[in-house]
Design an enzyme around this catalytic site. Sequence first.
Site, PDB file in Angstrom:
ATOM      1  N   ARG A  16       0.758  -1.195  -0.241  1.00 50.63           N
ATOM      2  CA  ARG A  16       0.119   0.100   0.089  1.00 50.63           C
ATOM      3  C   ARG A  16       0.823   1.375   0.105  1.00 50.63           C
ATOM      4  O   ARG A  16       0.418   2.237  -0.469  1.00 50.63           O
ATOM      5  CB  ARG A  16      -0.946   0.004   1.443  1.00 50.63           C
ATOM      6  CG  ARG A  16      -1.879   0.978   1.431  1.00 50.63           C
ATOM      7  CD  ARG A  16      -2.858   1.007   2.548  1.00 50.63           C
ATOM      8  NE  ARG A  16      -2.268   0.819   3.663  1.00 50.63           N
ATOM      9  CZ  ARG A  16      -1.830   1.642   4.600  1.00 50.63           C
ATOM     10  NH1 ARG A  16      -1.792   2.827   4.379  1.00 50.63           N
ATOM     11  NH2 ARG A  16      -1.032   1.467   5.752  1.00 50.63           N
ATOM     12  N   ARG A  17       1.901   1.299   0.522  1.00 52.37           N
ATOM     13  CA  ARG A  17       2.818   2.436   0.639  1.00 52.37           C
ATOM     14  C   ARG A  17       3.966   2.187  -0.285  1.00 52.37           C
ATOM     15  O   ARG A  17       4.689   1.209  -0.059  1.00 52.37           O
ATOM     16  CB  ARG A  17       3.467   2.560   2.244  1.00 52.37           C
ATOM     17  CG  ARG A  17       2.100   3.101   2.975  1.00 52.37           C
ATOM     18  CD  ARG A  17       2.595   3.318   4.486  1.00 52.37           C
ATOM     19  NE  ARG A  17       3.333   1.965   5.107  1.00 52.37           N
ATOM     20  CZ  ARG A  17       4.373   1.844   5.521  1.00 52.37           C
ATOM     21  NH1 ARG A  17       5.250   2.788   5.454  1.00 52.37           N
ATOM     22  NH2 ARG A  17       4.812   0.907   6.158  1.00 52.37           N
ATOM     23  N   ALA A  68       4.362 -15.742  11.214  1.00 50.53           N
ATOM     24  CA  ALA A  68       5.149 -15.087   9.952  1.00 50.53           C
ATOM     25  C   ALA A  68       6.523 -15.169  10.374  1.00 50.53           C
ATOM     26  O   ALA A  68       7.354 -15.827   9.481  1.00 50.53           O
ATOM     27  CB  ALA A  68       4.517 -13.868   9.717  1.00 50.53           C
ATOM     28  N   LYS A 117      -9.744 -18.971  16.599  1.00 48.25           N
ATOM     29  CA  LYS A 117      -8.430 -18.999  17.527  1.00 48.25           C
ATOM     30  C   LYS A 117      -7.998 -17.835  17.929  1.00 48.25           C
ATOM     31  O   LYS A 117      -7.313 -17.426  19.096  1.00 48.25           O
ATOM     32  CB  LYS A 117      -7.413 -20.025  16.915  1.00 48.25           C
ATOM     33  CG  LYS A 117      -7.009 -19.356  15.402  1.00 48.25           C
ATOM     34  CD  LYS A 117      -5.731 -18.583  15.467  1.00 48.25           C
ATOM     35  CE  LYS A 117      -5.299 -17.852  14.178  1.00 48.25           C
ATOM     36  NZ  LYS A 117      -4.141 -16.997  14.271  1.00 48.25           N
ATOM     37  N   ASP A 151      -3.335 -24.575  14.729  1.00 47.73           N
ATOM     38  CA  ASP A 151      -3.171 -23.091  14.867  1.00 47.73           C
ATOM     39  C   ASP A 151      -3.715 -22.442  16.336  1.00 47.73           C
ATOM     40  O   ASP A 151      -2.925 -21.396  16.626  1.00 47.73           O
ATOM     41  CB  ASP A 151      -4.344 -22.642  13.603  1.00 47.73           C
ATOM     42  CG  ASP A 151      -3.911 -21.103  13.263  1.00 47.73           C
ATOM     43  OD1 ASP A 151      -2.898 -20.613  13.523  1.00 47.73           O
ATOM     44  OD2 ASP A 151      -4.987 -20.583  12.312  1.00 47.73           O
ATOM     45  N   ARG A 197       0.234 -11.730  17.306  1.00 49.00           N
ATOM     46  CA  ARG A 197      -0.347 -10.676  17.575  1.00 49.00           C
ATOM     47  C   ARG A 197      -1.694 -10.543  18.551  1.00 49.00           C
ATOM     48  O   ARG A 197      -1.723  -9.697  19.609  1.00 49.00           O
ATOM     49  CB  ARG A 197      -0.941  -9.799  16.384  1.00 49.00           C
ATOM     50  CG  ARG A 197       0.450  -9.564  15.595  1.00 49.00           C
ATOM     51  CD  ARG A 197      -0.077  -9.082  14.045  1.00 49.00           C
ATOM     52  NE  ARG A 197      -0.794 -10.124  13.320  1.00 49.00           N
ATOM     53  CZ  ARG A 197      -1.029 -10.199  12.016  1.00 49.00           C
ATOM     54  NH1 ARG A 197      -0.432  -9.301  11.355  1.00 49.00           N
ATOM     55  NH2 ARG A 197      -1.695 -11.136  11.509  1.00 49.00           N
ATOM     56  N   ASN A 198      -2.373 -11.741  18.481  1.00 49.69           N
ATOM     57  CA  ASN A 198      -3.780 -11.727  19.378  1.00 49.69           C
ATOM     58  C   ASN A 198      -3.453 -11.987  21.003  1.00 49.69           C
ATOM     59  O   ASN A 198      -3.824 -11.472  21.591  1.00 49.69           O
ATOM     60  CB  ASN A 198      -4.542 -12.605  18.886  1.00 49.69           C
ATOM     61  CG  ASN A 198      -5.297 -12.164  17.440  1.00 49.69           C
ATOM     62  OD1 ASN A 198      -6.081 -11.438  17.541  1.00 49.69           O
ATOM     63  ND2 ASN A 198      -4.753 -12.720  16.487  1.00 49.69           N
TER      64      ASN A 198
END
Length: 345
Positions: A41-42, A149, A200, A253, A264-265
């Site tokens: 996007r950038r 990731a 999850k 997962d 992140r979660n």
Amino acid sequence: MSARAGLPAAVAVLGAGSWGTTFAKVVADAHPELEVRLWARRAEVAEEINTSHLNSKYLKDIVLPENLGASADVAKVLAGADLVVLAVPAQTLRPQLAGWKPLLGDTAVVVSLMKGLERGTDARMSEVIKEELGLPDERVAVISGPNLAMEIARKEPTASVVACTDREVAQWIANTCTARYFRPYTNTDVVGVEIGGIVKNVIALCVGICDGKHMGDNTKASVITRGLAETTRLTLALGGEVETMAGLAGLGDLVATCSSPLSRNHTAGRLLGEGLSLDEVNLRMTQTAEGIKSGRAVLDLANHMGVEMPITESVVAVLEGEISVEDLAPRLLTRELKSEGEQDQ
């Protein structure tokens, strides 16, 4: 659809965050002869990838392959690509698809890496893709599993799942993304694979809150196990398969996302447990924690299907300010006594 042979002419990955960039790297590593294009996007992100072979904001010092190029021009990225992979935040997908539709090839297969439900419609990402692009089931696939990731970018061995209603298309995608360190299995249960990847995130928020409140491993194991039960009930209600929940897209997962500091979660939940407000957590996070965005949609879908999901309900209550994080653990335990295998409904 007839069986696809060989490799795609080109692969386009839309979304240059950590998972989108990592998946593009997997494909490029697997097939150095293949042209892999990444939409950022950038423009400055695309420039860094092209000149330095780095995406330092999301993957730090991980060097990207020479055959992976990037552009902020989505038309250039999509031109001639017969495998298109989407890795944008779930809540932004639908409006972006309208602009991408005219650029998509007539026979292109679209793959979702996204793990969220659309708020307002409670639609899975594969459903949004089919609706907005007018594609049949056999041209839409999803990839899910324990996909942290940074570990994959570092070439740490990982297995995953490619799901499509057409098994031959799933196999074609799997062949395209099979690298020395990345092993995709195939599945035709798109519903189960997606729901496993969606719910999850909400369960990981709960486990993260438990970590932030310094609760023990017994507590976290209980939440993970009962969270899998919740996920399974919703999956079955939507027509998915129980076997999927015991596999990589279900249990695999869930365990990775609930236990890893790279999640992140889990990180967002831990920050909530440590006393930060939701606004403060969102400011602290550099990428979207999909559980925060999709929690309400998961609960709405469960209510619509008549499936009781007490952990999800409690997490959403925290996110929406109805209860405090201090009230979360007692609320999880104040359930009617019943057999472990009995439905919570």
